[in-house]
Motif scaffolding. Structure first.
Motif, PDB file in Angstrom:
ATOM      1  N   LYS A  30       0.927  -1.259   0.013  1.00 45.27           N
ATOM      2  CA  LYS A  30       0.277   0.059   0.073  1.00 45.27           C
ATOM      3  C   LYS A  30       0.763   1.350  -0.104  1.00 45.27           C
ATOM      4  CE  LYS A  30      -4.227  -0.959   0.177  1.00 45.27           C
ATOM      5  NZ  LYS A  30      -5.306  -0.735  -0.897  1.00 45.27           N
ATOM      6  N   THR A  31       0.253   2.262  -0.766  1.00 47.07           N
ATOM      7  CA  THR A  31       0.952   3.650  -0.681  1.00 47.07           C
ATOM      8  C   THR A  31       0.194   4.835  -0.167  1.00 47.07           C
ATOM      9  OG1 THR A  31       0.331   4.079  -3.081  1.00 47.07           O
ATOM     10  CG2 THR A  31       2.478   2.837  -2.914  1.00 47.07           C
ATOM     11  N   ASP A  33      -0.558   8.834   0.436  1.00 49.05           N
ATOM     12  CA  ASP A  33      -0.431  10.085  -0.276  1.00 49.05           C
ATOM     13  C   ASP A  33       1.130  10.774  -0.085  1.00 49.05           C
ATOM     14  OD1 ASP A  33      -2.915  10.003  -1.101  1.00 49.05           O
ATOM     15  OD2 ASP A  33      -3.785  11.368   0.417  1.00 49.05           O
ATOM     16  N   GLU A  36       3.384   8.622  -2.520  1.00 49.89           N
ATOM     17  CA  GLU A  36       3.315   8.964  -3.764  1.00 49.89           C
ATOM     18  C   GLU A  36       3.876  10.359  -4.093  1.00 49.89           C
ATOM     19  OE1 GLU A  36      -0.798   8.262  -4.624  1.00 49.89           O
ATOM     20  OE2 GLU A  36      -0.734   6.284  -3.815  1.00 49.89           O
ATOM     21  N   TYR A  82      -2.178   2.537  -9.364  1.00 47.21           N
ATOM     22  CA  TYR A  82      -2.829   3.912  -8.964  1.00 47.21           C
ATOM     23  C   TYR A  82      -4.320   3.700  -8.494  1.00 47.21           C
ATOM     24  CZ  TYR A  82      -3.613   4.557 -13.904  1.00 47.21           C
ATOM     25  OH  TYR A  82      -4.048   4.349 -15.156  1.00 47.21           O
ATOM     26  N   ASP A  85      -3.759   2.050  -5.181  1.00 48.71           N
ATOM     27  CA  ASP A  85      -2.937   2.754  -4.270  1.00 48.71           C
ATOM     28  C   ASP A  85      -1.702   1.798  -3.791  1.00 48.71           C
ATOM     29  OD1 ASP A  85      -3.814   5.356  -4.336  1.00 48.71           O
ATOM     30  OD2 ASP A  85      -5.380   5.092  -2.858  1.00 48.71           O
ATOM     31  N   GLU A  86      -1.308   1.120  -4.754  1.00 47.41           N
ATOM     32  CA  GLU A  86      -0.159   0.030  -4.362  1.00 47.41           C
ATOM     33  C   GLU A  86       1.028   0.037  -5.208  1.00 47.41           C
ATOM     34  OE1 GLU A  86      -2.973  -3.645  -2.495  1.00 47.41           O
ATOM     35  OE2 GLU A  86      -2.377  -3.591  -4.646  1.00 47.41           O
TER      36      GLU A  86
END
Length: 167
Positions: A30-31, A33, A36, A82, A85-86
């Motif tokens: 998981k990313t 904000d 990113e 995207y 969110d990974e």
């Protein structure tokens, strides 16, 4: 004074630590904000972007990677999914290296003579991450890498740096 502080932040914020430890125990796909934004604003300029709109992901390859189809080359790419969110690591063996299935890398510690092998057993995101982590730790330890037919792998500083920086 303010300009000096900004300069120091830029200088040390963009420094790629060649000995940084990566631990799988703390790793998440998981990313957030913040990560990113950091990648987009600081690191992305070092990578070539391939957009795959159909699959809804972006693939980033280090611009300074080694591209050669006559020697075995193992590069890494970063996949940004995207929609989820990974982010994932993707192993990209070149044409020479893709003939080895399963991909088995023999390693040797020149200092003490201890050796072993790393096998890419699964080409899913977890399998590629585990394999890349072992290779990365071997790079940091100064291991020599060969294939089953004794061809050298990650033998130049350019190849090592491309793998290490992406990791």
């Amino acid at each position: 004074m303010r300009k000096a502080l900004i300069f120091l932040l830029l200088l040390f914020g963009c420094n790629v630590n060649s000995g940084k430890k990566v631990t799988l125990e703390n790793f998440e796909f998981k990313t957030g904000d913040d990560t990113e934004l950091f990648f987009k604003n600081v690191r992305q300029s070092y990578y070539d972007l391939e957009e795959n709109e159909a699959a809804k992901f972006n693939l980033f390859r280090l611009s300074d990677r080694v591209i050669n189809d006559t020697l075995p080359i193992l590069n890494l790419a970063i996949v940004i999914n995207y929609l989820q969110d990974e982010a994932y690591l993707f192993l990209e063996p070149n044409k020479v290296l893709s003939q080895y299935d399963p991909l088995t890398i023999k390693w040797r510690n020149a200092e003490d003579g201890i050796s072993g092998e790393f096998i890419l057993e699964s080409r899913n995101r977890e399998g590629m991450l585990r394999f890349a982590d072992k290779m990365y730790k071997g790079i940091l330890a100064g291991y020599d890498f060969t294939l089953s037919d004794q061809q050298e792998l990650l033998s130049t500083q350019s190849e090592i740096d491309a793998f290490r920086i992406t990791m």
